[in-house]
Write an enzyme that holds these catalytic residues in place. Structure first.
Site, PDB file in Angstrom:
ATOM      1  N   GLU A  41     -31.952  52.461  24.215  1.00 52.38           N
ATOM      2  CA  GLU A  41     -32.002  51.387  23.222  1.00 52.38           C
ATOM      3  C   GLU A  41     -32.418  50.101  23.925  1.00 52.38           C
ATOM      4  OE1 GLU A  41     -28.858  48.603  20.752  1.00 52.38           O
ATOM      5  OE2 GLU A  41     -28.268  50.646  21.250  1.00 52.38           O
ATOM      6  N   ARG A  45     -33.256  40.888  23.093  1.00 55.30           N
ATOM      7  CA  ARG A  45     -32.613  39.690  23.631  1.00 55.30           C
ATOM      8  C   ARG A  45     -33.504  38.949  24.615  1.00 55.30           C
ATOM      9  NH1 ARG A  45     -26.846  42.624  25.124  1.00 55.30           N
ATOM     10  NH2 ARG A  45     -26.448  43.494  23.047  1.00 55.30           N
ATOM     11  N   THR A  69     -30.097  45.203  18.528  1.00 50.82           N
ATOM     12  CA  THR A  69     -29.923  43.789  18.182  1.00 50.82           C
ATOM     13  C   THR A  69     -30.895  43.365  17.083  1.00 50.82           C
ATOM     14  OG1 THR A  69     -29.527  43.510  20.569  1.00 50.82           O
ATOM     15  CG2 THR A  69     -29.264  41.586  19.214  1.00 50.82           C
ATOM     16  N   LYS A 129     -22.985  52.184  13.898  1.00 46.96           N
ATOM     17  CA  LYS A 129     -22.592  51.660  15.207  1.00 46.96           C
ATOM     18  C   LYS A 129     -21.266  50.918  15.053  1.00 46.96           C
ATOM     19  CE  LYS A 129     -24.047  48.266  18.684  1.00 46.96           C
ATOM     20  NZ  LYS A 129     -25.179  47.488  19.225  1.00 46.96           N
TER      21      LYS A 129
END
Length: 222
Positions: A41, A45, A69, A129
């Site tokens: 993953e 960021r 994210t 998640k």
């Protein structure tokens, strides 16, 4: 829409890659793959995250590459365009969930409360998640919701390490665990990919032992 668990096909670990350059992302993914992981993953960021997704897809076609994210519809579409094969978000809102669904990609939206879990379930999403896992109640929380949300399964992330990954994987409603313990910042900065491979191999070993024990009662009952 394919379920994320089906795409992962039994891979028990979903390591996070946070990188400054596409080449570094490829090197990290290669080290993880050498240690026995088949999916990664890449988190959004850093400015080069989308390029990193594309680079891993090109250099390592056998490795599944997801985007993490994800926070809005534009990011969800950008990740798909970059080649992401699945999407992960740290949180859930109706608009974000719908945007992720609209991409047609497998997904695991982030939840930490029973209300968020129920909202996602209402929208047909049963693989979620659980984040931040340890701060949101950890394994006791996941045990508590098993009888309430019987169809829902989780990817706990946040505070997972080699020391506790088997506690999570042993739960019936956990299908994979995620986190950054396999890609610690100091090893990434030093380019110590041999150490990353070793960390991964040990965690994969622990996970496989746990999954074998988890499936043993099922084999006996059959």
């Amino acid at each position: 829409m394919t379920a994320l668990s089906r795409l992962l096909n039994g891979c028990p670990l979903l390591p996070i890659i946070q990188t400054e350059t596409p080449q570094q992302a490829v090197d990290i993914a290669a080290a993880l793959a050498q240690g026995g992981v088949s999916a990664v993953e890449v988190v959004l960021r850093t400015p080069k995250a989308l390029d990193a997704i594309s680079a891993i897809r090109s250099a390592l076609p056998s490795v599944l590459v997801g985007a993490g994210t994800v926070l809005n519809a534009a990011q969800a579409q950008d990740c798909k365009d970059a080649g992401a094969q699945f999407l992960v978000s740290p949180a859930s809102t109706p608009a974000l969930l719908q945007a992720m669904i609209d991409t047609g990609l497998p997904l695991a939206p982030g939840v930490s409360t029973v209300s968020e879990m129920a909202m996602a379930h209402e929208m047909g999403l049963n693989e979620l998640k659980f984040f931040p896992a340890n701060l949101s109640g950890g394994t006791p929380m996941l045990n508590a919701v098993r009888s309430i949300l019987q169809q829902v399964r989780f990817c706990p992330t946040g505070g997972i390490s080699a020391a506790n990954l088997t506690e999570y994987l042993s739960l019936p409603n956990v299908f994979v665990v995620g986190g950054s313990w396999l890609t610690p910042a100091d090893l990434v900065k030093a380019g110590d990919y041999t150490a990353i491979t070793a960390l991964t191999a040990e965690s994969v070993r622990l996970a496989n032992v746990c999954l074998a024990e988890k499936s043993a009662p099922l084999r006996k009952s059959a």
